[in-house]
Design a protein around this motif. Structure first.
Motif, PDB file in Angstrom:
ATOM      1  N   TYR A  60      13.833 -35.899  61.835  1.00 21.35           N
ATOM      2  CA  TYR A  60      14.482 -34.765  61.172  1.00 21.35           C
ATOM      3  C   TYR A  60      14.575 -33.520  62.054  1.00 21.35           C
ATOM      4  CZ  TYR A  60      14.034 -37.461  56.855  1.00 21.35           C
ATOM      5  OH  TYR A  60      14.134 -38.434  55.901  1.00 21.35           O
ATOM      6  N   GLY A  61      14.109 -33.640  63.304  1.00 25.75           N
ATOM      7  CA  GLY A  61      14.238 -32.516  64.228  1.00 25.75           C
ATOM      8  C   GLY A  61      13.439 -31.295  63.824  1.00 25.75           C
ATOM      9  N   GLN A  62      12.276 -31.532  63.242  1.00 22.51           N
ATOM     10  CA  GLN A  62      11.418 -30.410  62.811  1.00 22.51           C
ATOM     11  C   GLN A  62      10.830 -29.729  64.051  1.00 22.51           C
ATOM     12  OE1 GLN A  62       8.358 -31.488  59.928  1.00 22.51           O
ATOM     13  NE2 GLN A  62       6.972 -29.971  60.832  1.00 22.51           N
ATOM     14  N   THR A  63      10.984 -28.437  64.164  1.00 22.46           N
ATOM     15  CA  THR A  63      10.467 -27.723  65.347  1.00 22.46           C
ATOM     16  C   THR A  63       9.466 -26.625  65.004  1.00 22.46           C
ATOM     17  OG1 THR A  63      12.409 -26.272  65.261  1.00 22.46           O
ATOM     18  CG2 THR A  63      12.517 -28.169  66.767  1.00 22.46           C
ATOM     19  N   ARG A  64       9.236 -26.390  63.714  1.00 18.28           N
ATOM     20  CA  ARG A  64       8.288 -25.340  63.307  1.00 18.28           C
ATOM     21  C   ARG A  64       6.947 -25.952  62.892  1.00 18.28           C
ATOM     22  NH1 ARG A  64      11.495 -20.943  59.544  1.00 18.28           N
ATOM     23  NH2 ARG A  64      12.940 -20.175  61.127  1.00 18.28           N
ATOM     24  N   LYS A  65       5.875 -25.179  63.154  1.00 13.53           N
ATOM     25  CA  LYS A  65       4.513 -25.567  62.760  1.00 13.53           C
ATOM     26  C   LYS A  65       4.181 -26.997  63.175  1.00 13.53           C
ATOM     27  CE  LYS A  65       4.313 -22.375  58.840  1.00 13.53           C
ATOM     28  NZ  LYS A  65       4.132 -22.201  57.388  1.00 13.53           N
ATOM     29  N   LEU A  66       4.455 -27.307  64.432  1.00 17.09           N
ATOM     30  CA  LEU A  66       4.172 -28.652  64.940  1.00 17.09           C
ATOM     31  C   LEU A  66       2.681 -28.837  65.162  1.00 17.09           C
ATOM     32  CD1 LEU A  66       6.989 -29.045  67.618  1.00 17.09           C
ATOM     33  CD2 LEU A  66       6.903 -30.107  65.371  1.00 17.09           C
ATOM     34  N   PRO A  67       2.138 -30.026  64.845  1.00 19.02           N
ATOM     35  CA  PRO A  67       0.741 -30.310  65.175  1.00 19.02           C
ATOM     36  C   PRO A  67       0.536 -30.215  66.692  1.00 19.02           C
ATOM     37  CG  PRO A  67       1.642 -32.009  63.723  1.00 19.02           C
ATOM     38  CD  PRO A  67       2.795 -31.151  64.163  1.00 19.02           C
ATOM     39  N   LYS A  68      -0.645 -29.814  67.086  1.00 17.77           N
ATOM     40  CA  LYS A  68      -0.951 -29.629  68.503  1.00 17.77           C
ATOM     41  C   LYS A  68      -0.669 -30.893  69.311  1.00 17.77           C
ATOM     42  CE  LYS A  68      -4.780 -28.363  71.608  1.00 17.77           C
ATOM     43  NZ  LYS A  68      -6.233 -28.048  71.688  1.00 17.77           N
ATOM     44  N   TRP A  69      -1.061 -32.059  68.773  1.00 16.64           N
ATOM     45  CA  TRP A  69      -0.913 -33.296  69.542  1.00 16.64           C
ATOM     46  C   TRP A  69       0.555 -33.665  69.758  1.00 16.64           C
ATOM     47  CZ3 TRP A  69       1.055 -38.197  68.374  1.00 16.64           C
ATOM     48  CH2 TRP A  69       1.362 -38.442  67.049  1.00 16.64           C
ATOM     49  N   ILE A  70       1.436 -33.289  68.799  1.00 14.76           N
ATOM     50  CA  ILE A  70       2.871 -33.560  68.951  1.00 14.76           C
ATOM     51  C   ILE A  70       3.456 -32.690  70.067  1.00 14.76           C
ATOM     52  CG2 ILE A  70       5.126 -33.323  67.848  1.00 14.76           C
ATOM     53  CD1 ILE A  70       3.797 -35.748  66.846  1.00 14.76           C
ATOM     54  N   LYS A  71       3.018 -31.436  70.134  1.00 17.73           N
ATOM     55  CA  LYS A  71       3.459 -30.554  71.224  1.00 17.73           C
ATOM     56  C   LYS A  71       3.069 -31.136  72.572  1.00 17.73           C
ATOM     57  CE  LYS A  71       3.083 -26.222  68.582  1.00 17.73           C
ATOM     58  NZ  LYS A  71       2.319 -24.966  68.440  1.00 17.73           N
ATOM     59  N   ILE A  72       1.837 -31.644  72.651  1.00 19.66           N
ATOM     60  CA  ILE A  72       1.352 -32.248  73.906  1.00 19.66           C
ATOM     61  C   ILE A  72       2.153 -33.509  74.217  1.00 19.66           C
ATOM     62  CG2 ILE A  72      -0.634 -33.323  75.045  1.00 19.66           C
ATOM     63  CD1 ILE A  72      -2.439 -31.475  73.336  1.00 19.66           C
ATOM     64  N   TYR A  73       2.397 -34.333  73.192  1.00 17.26           N
ATOM     65  CA  TYR A  73       3.168 -35.570  73.369  1.00 17.26           C
ATOM     66  C   TYR A  73       4.552 -35.261  73.922  1.00 17.26           C
ATOM     67  CZ  TYR A  73       5.182 -40.155  72.240  1.00 17.26           C
ATOM     68  OH  TYR A  73       5.796 -41.388  72.324  1.00 17.26           O
ATOM     69  N   SER A  74       5.198 -34.267  73.319  1.00 16.62           N
ATOM     70  CA  SER A  74       6.542 -33.866  73.735  1.00 16.62           C
ATOM     71  C   SER A  74       6.558 -33.408  75.195  1.00 16.62           C
ATOM     72  CB  SER A  74       7.033 -32.750  72.807  1.00 16.62           C
ATOM     73  OG  SER A  74       8.336 -32.388  73.124  1.00 16.62           O
ATOM     74  N   ARG A  75       5.499 -32.671  75.579  1.00 12.48           N
ATOM     75  CA  ARG A  75       5.428 -32.145  76.952  1.00 12.48           C
ATOM     76  C   ARG A  75       5.050 -33.240  77.970  1.00 12.48           C
ATOM     77  NH1 ARG A  75       1.162 -29.154  76.488  1.00 12.48           N
ATOM     78  NH2 ARG A  75      -0.231 -30.331  77.852  1.00 12.48           N
ATOM     79  N   VAL A  76       4.007 -33.997  77.667  1.00 10.59           N
ATOM     80  CA  VAL A  76       3.481 -34.997  78.616  1.00 10.59           C
ATOM     81  C   VAL A  76       4.489 -36.115  78.864  1.00 10.59           C
ATOM     82  CG1 VAL A  76       1.704 -36.786  78.930  1.00 10.59           C
ATOM     83  CG2 VAL A  76       1.052 -34.510  78.145  1.00 10.59           C
ATOM     84  N   PHE A  77       5.117 -36.598  77.797  1.00 10.86           N
ATOM     85  CA  PHE A  77       6.035 -37.735  77.929  1.00 10.86           C
ATOM     86  C   PHE A  77       7.508 -37.315  77.929  1.00 10.86           C
ATOM     87  CE2 PHE A  77       2.221 -39.683  75.858  1.00 10.86           C
ATOM     88  CZ  PHE A  77       1.799 -40.405  76.976  1.00 10.86           C
ATOM     89  N   LYS A  78       7.732 -35.962  78.106  1.00  5.28           N
ATOM     90  CA  LYS A  78       9.099 -35.430  78.172  1.00  5.28           C
ATOM     91  C   LYS A  78       9.947 -35.931  76.998  1.00  5.28           C
ATOM     92  CE  LYS A  78       9.069 -34.816  83.178  1.00  5.28           C
ATOM     93  NZ  LYS A  78       7.616 -34.971  83.339  1.00  5.28           N
ATOM     94  N   ARG A  79       9.381 -35.777  75.828  1.00  3.76           N
ATOM     95  CA  ARG A  79       9.997 -36.285  74.591  1.00  3.76           C
ATOM     96  C   ARG A  79      10.519 -35.099  73.784  1.00  3.76           C
ATOM     97  NH1 ARG A  79      12.204 -38.524  71.196  1.00  3.76           N
ATOM     98  NH2 ARG A  79      11.510 -40.256  69.888  1.00  3.76           N
ATOM     99  N   LYS A  80      11.782 -34.774  73.973  1.00  5.36           N
ATOM    100  CA  LYS A  80      12.371 -33.599  73.337  1.00  5.36           C
ATOM    101  C   LYS A  80      12.590 -33.821  71.847  1.00  5.36           C
ATOM    102  CE  LYS A  80      16.114 -30.268  74.015  1.00  5.36           C
ATOM    103  NZ  LYS A  80      17.391 -29.984  74.677  1.00  5.36           N
ATOM    104  N   ILE A  81      12.248 -32.807  71.069  1.00  7.93           N
ATOM    105  CA  ILE A  81      12.535 -32.837  69.632  1.00  7.93           C
ATOM    106  C   ILE A  81      13.893 -32.156  69.430  1.00  7.93           C
ATOM    107  CG2 ILE A  81      11.811 -32.062  67.337  1.00  7.93           C
ATOM    108  CD1 ILE A  81       8.910 -32.014  68.500  1.00  7.93           C
ATOM    109  N   ILE A  82      14.858 -32.917  68.964  1.00  8.33           N
ATOM    110  CA  ILE A  82      16.223 -32.389  68.802  1.00  8.33           C
ATOM    111  C   ILE A  82      16.392 -31.794  67.409  1.00  8.33           C
ATOM    112  CG2 ILE A  82      18.676 -32.966  68.835  1.00  8.33           C
ATOM    113  CD1 ILE A  82      17.882 -35.346  70.699  1.00  8.33           C
TER     114      ILE A  82
END
Length: 416
Positions: free
Chosen positions: A348-370
């Motif tokens: 659903y492309g949620q970008t607000r109030k993300l859990p800490k581990w999701i932010k890390i996942y997105s950064r470490v594995f270059k996984r963009k949330i659209i």
């Protein structure tokens, strides 16, 4: 080891026990009450092993997650009563009793984690047949040590109430094996009784950078030749793989050992997931991530996406696919929830109030949330058929459309 060296080692071990910062106040309460009630007791298991390794290697003691204490008595119910009396006013404590196993678990809640103190009376285990769950009965302290997996996990720090002193009880030479960096079983039937010990041994060998002693290696090969893993339920087998994801380190070496002993072949129900783990173990080592819980979810979601495909825009069907695998892994409903949340975030492309581990996942594995340009609920309210919603959203994204009037949305829907 002479008397003076042993006394110094006991002293240093006690000092390190006091440095288990968050658990120490609770352990200290238990110890004071056991001493007050004239009990002999034994610290045993991973905490003592890790303390001794840190002493011999002159390294910082890693974070201790749980402490095991065996109390020398036959009266299990009296220990339960004592524990309940000690902690009856504590709000952060949850006590769980397991009379069938003669154990008591004290769960201590901290801000972002839960740790555990396990108390038990000496137990004896008998295995009715290979790979069965053991029958537990009251035993001696030797019986209790004998039931453990490896010598390095069977070292006890004993308190003698009569002489008011601590000393080591180490009948299987675990201290010597720590010094020599060996993983050694306690008896020749160990892997037949409990084949999961092979997997734990591999995890420990990689984690501690130890090697199997000659006899233990021979026993592993013999057990595998007898196809001992066929006697294990998928649940118990898969649970050990989850422990690798939760606690495993030095994964490159761990994979070498899994392949060396052909243990990877025993995983049937999660074969594809294991295959991805063997390929990407190095990528999910994640040495810079110190929080084991976060590391576990990073590893798990990465392997799920590699096995079943990335969660795309509005691909909520991945919930069912992932759930099926997580159930096979015997991961609890509570532990599965963060993975389900992640699927919804990416779908659903949620970008607000993300859990800490999701932010890390997105950064470490270059996984963009659209971020979605328009909410599915809005499209439904405009009469867009459900089967067309994903197509409309993807069209808007691909054409980088920003100004979407109701008329424009209806026009796009008709085109598709």
């Amino acid at each position: 080891m002479n008397k003076i060296i042993t006394e110094k080692l006991v002293s240093r071990t006690l000092q390190k026990l006091k440095k288990i910062d968050d658990l120490h106040p609770y352990v200290d309460k238990i110890v004071k009450n056991l001493i007050l009630n004239n009990y002999n007791f034994y610290f045993v298991g991973g905490a003592i092993r890790d303390i001794l390794i840190s002493i011999f290697n002159n390294t910082k003691l890693k974070e201790i997650q749980d402490v095991d204490i065996v109390i020398e008595t036959n009266e299990y119910n009296k220990i339960v009563e004592l524990v309940q009396k000690i902690f009856h006013t504590e709000k952060d404590i949850h006590i769980k009793t397991y009379p069938q196993f003669l154990t008591i678990s004290i769960f201590v809640s901290f801000k972002n984690k839960t740790k555990r103190i396990d108390l038990s009376i000496p137990r004896k285990e008998e295995y009715p047949y290979p790979a069965s769950l053991p029958k537990v009965s009251i035993g001696t302290i030797f019986d209790d040590v004998y039931r453990r997996d490896f010598s390095v996990n069977a070292i006890c720090l004993r308190y003698d109430h009569e002489n008011k002193i601590y000393s080591f009880y180490d009948p299987f030479g675990g201290i010597k094996d720590i010094i020599e960096k060996k993983i050694k079983v306690l008896h020749d039937k160990s892997f037949i009784d409990d084949p999961t010990r092979i997997l734990r041994g591999i995890r420990f060998a990689a984690l501690l950078k130890f090697k199997f002693d000659q006899n233990t290696e021979k026993l592993i090969k013999e057990a595998i030749k007898k196809n001992i893993f066929a006697c294990l339920s998928e649940t118990r087998l898969n649970s050990e793989f989850v422990n690798i994801l939760k606690k495993g380190k030095n994964l490159k070496q761990l994979v070498k050992l899994l392949k060396k002993y052909k243990v990877d072949d025993c995983y049937k129900s999660i074969k594809e997931l294991i295959g991805k783990f063997l390929i990407y173990a190095n990528k999910i080592e994640l040495k810079n991530i110190k929080d084991n819980k976060i590391k576990f979810y990073l590893r798990l979601l990465f392997l799920l996406e590699k096995t079943f495909g990335k969660v795309g825009i509005l691909e909520t069907n991945k919930l069912g696919v992932f759930k099926e695998c997580l159930v096979k892994l015997n991961i609890t409903k509570e532990e599965r929830q963060p993975i389900y949340d992640a699927v919804k975030i990416f779908a659903y492309g949620q970008t607000r109030k993300l859990p800490k581990w999701i932010k890390i996942y997105s950064r470490v594995f270059k996984r963009k949330i659209i971020k979605l340009p328009i909410k599915p609920a809005k499209l439904i309210s405009l009469g867009v058929p459900k089967q067309k919603i994903k197509d409309v959203v993807l069209y808007v994204l691909s054409h980088k459309l920003k100004h979407l009037s109701n008329k424009k949305i209806k026009s796009i829907t008709l085109k598709l």
